[in-house]
Design an enzyme around this catalytic site. Structure first.
Site, PDB file in Angstrom:
ATOM      1  N   GLY A  49       0.790  -1.164   0.129  1.00 52.99           N
ATOM      2  CA  GLY A  49      -0.060   0.090  -0.098  1.00 52.99           C
ATOM      3  C   GLY A  49       0.966   1.298   0.116  1.00 52.99           C
ATOM      4  O   GLY A  49       2.118   1.330  -0.011  1.00 52.99           O
ATOM      5  N   SER A  54       3.463   7.643   3.807  1.00 52.30           N
ATOM      6  CA  SER A  54       4.504   6.248   3.883  1.00 52.30           C
ATOM      7  C   SER A  54       4.126   5.323   2.588  1.00 52.30           C
ATOM      8  O   SER A  54       3.197   5.564   1.999  1.00 52.30           O
ATOM      9  CB  SER A  54       4.285   5.452   4.991  1.00 52.30           C
ATOM     10  OG  SER A  54       2.950   4.995   5.345  1.00 52.30           O
ATOM     11  N   THR A  55       4.876   4.335   2.325  1.00 52.77           N
ATOM     12  CA  THR A  55       4.616   3.330   1.568  1.00 52.77           C
ATOM     13  C   THR A  55       4.787   1.824   2.316  1.00 52.77           C
ATOM     14  O   THR A  55       5.585   2.005   3.329  1.00 52.77           O
ATOM     15  CB  THR A  55       5.431   3.128   0.422  1.00 52.77           C
ATOM     16  OG1 THR A  55       6.696   3.148   0.770  1.00 52.77           O
ATOM     17  CG2 THR A  55       5.265   4.298  -0.757  1.00 52.77           C
ATOM     18  N   ASP A 175      -8.300   7.110  14.792  1.00 57.50           N
ATOM     19  CA  ASP A 175      -8.368   6.928  13.320  1.00 57.50           C
ATOM     20  C   ASP A 175      -9.159   5.747  13.134  1.00 57.50           C
ATOM     21  O   ASP A 175      -8.715   4.767  12.352  1.00 57.50           O
ATOM     22  CB  ASP A 175      -7.241   7.126  12.580  1.00 57.50           C
ATOM     23  CG  ASP A 175      -7.390   7.136  11.448  1.00 57.50           C
ATOM     24  OD1 ASP A 175      -8.428   7.287  10.487  1.00 57.50           O
ATOM     25  OD2 ASP A 175      -6.357   7.102  10.529  1.00 57.50           O
TER      26      ASP A 175
END
Length: 401
Positions: A49, A54-55, A175
């Site tokens: 993702g 970020s990755t 979240d």
């Protein structure tokens, strides 16, 4: 020796994946490549993702036994990230001594390291590699909605983890939403399929001068335990006043919209919205007329329709309230309060006593005042959530499992 199959080279002038994000700047991202070994230990197998910060990459842990390899999910932050909330939160969790079962429903962090890229340093978090998120699992249902008993089982596990975060760790997630609840993978050998598939049919990729952009791969379907993930915006309850803007707009609690102090009850609100979305197949509150641009006024008008007018002493907690209400608590917004929306009319699946109990459970979470919302203990042992356990005899009405 057989020639390895060729991959499809995507056009360099067509933006894909992270390149399509608003404000994307390539130099902020570390240029990860398949087969690369990070920190002399983690061999990159697939891309899982990406986001603005970020990755995420599936990696084989080269320190694990060759016959039973371990896989990890590496979150590689952008080099412009100045505040890393996730690392101190996990450090706090890992140092806790608790007999609560909830840690089993919180994603594990196995390590942290930094690595230098072409344009700066990148923090890397080594997470437990997991499977589908709840939003993806929802898509496997023919009608796009969770069956009642599957929802009950799933939400009990989520509440178990959330109760640990709130009661034992004093952590606010901030979240909580379906794509941050993941399934645990009991048999990591399924991740071997990524390597097998890549060798047999390499994924398309976009090769640029300084990096390669890969598509994200879909994790194999699994059903196991559920874990709360992504603590990157989590906060510690440490006596300080929190009133900054948190939560994606569509999941935002009223006290956050109105710039009031907030704490653990924002997670209870988000949990209720998540339950509704998974079980009803759509969001309880619309956030705009066209469904495109977020309007807090439209969002609040929807809340008034479902919850009724907010108590005046709640509105008095913030000057921001008077943008949408008069000083006597009457609505003054330009957006009219919907007259055809209520919790009862929005619920489409249940009837009779089952519907009454479900809506009573929902009302425990959907309260204007944060202090009026139920805590995880009350939600966890609610009659509707535990109906299957009560019916099977696994739980007594006045007792616990």
């Amino acid at each position: 020796m057989a020639t390895p199959p060729a991959f499809e080279a995507l056009k360099p002038d067509v933006l894909i994946k992270e390149e399509t994000l608003p404000g994307y700047r390539a130099e902020r991202y570390y240029p990860v490549t398949f087969g690369q070994v990070l920190n002399d230990r983690y061999e990159v197998v697939a891309k899982l993702g990406y986001g603005t910060a970020s990755t995420v990459w599936l990696c084989r842990d080269l320190f694990s036994p060759q016959d039973t390899p371990a896989f990890r999910a590496l979150k590689v932050y952008v080099n412009s990230m100045k505040v890393h909330r996730e690392v101190p939160i996990y450090s706090h969790l890992n140092n806790l001594s608790s007999e609560h079962p909830g840690p089993e429903n919180v994603r594990k962090l196995h390590g942290v390291f930094e690595m230098e890229g072409p344009h700066g340093w990148h923090a890397c978090l080594v997470h437990e590699a997991c499977g589908f998120d709840l939003d993806e699992l929802k898509g496997f249902s023919p009608d796009g909605m969770y069956p009642a008993d599957m929802l009950r089982h799933t939400m009990r596990e989520v509440l178990n983890g959330l109760q640990f975060l709130h009661r034992e760790a004093n952590v606010i997630h901030t979240d909580l939403r379906p794509d941050n609840i993941l399934t645990r993978v009991r048999h990591p050998v399924i991740f071997n399929r990524f390597e097998t598939n890549e060798n047999a049919a390499p994924v398309p990729r976009k090769i640029l001068e300084d990096r390669t952009i890969y598509p994200s791969c879909r994790v194999p379907f699994t059903i196991a335990e559920y874990v709360i993930s992504d603590l990157s915006e989590a906060r510690l309850v440490d006596g300080s006043v929190n009133n900054d803007l948190i939560m994606p707009p569509v999941w935002r609690a009223p006290e956050v919209i109105l710039c009031m102090p907030w704490s653990c009850p924002v997670d209870v609100w988000a949990f209720g919205l998540m339950v509704w979305y998974l079980f009803q197949g759509s969001r309880l509150f619309r956030f705009s007329e066209d469904g495109l641009e977020f309007s807090e006024e439209y969002h609040l008008a929807q809340m008034v329709a479902v919850l009724g007018p907010p108590p005046l002493d709640f509105l008095e907690r913030s000057e921001h309230s008077w943008k949408y209400w008069n000083r006597d608590g009457t609505w003054r917004g330009d957006v009219p309060i919907p007259t055809d929306l209520s919790l009862e009319s929005a619920e489409k699946r249940l009837k009779g006593e089952d519907k009454r109990l479900f809506l009573a459970w929902m009302r425990k979470m959907f309260q204007w005042k944060p202090e009026d919302r139920a805590d995880c203990q009350d939600m966890l042992f609610d009659d509707w959530l535990c109906a299957d356990l009560l019916q099977s005899g696994e739980m007594e009405r006045d007792g616990h499992e």
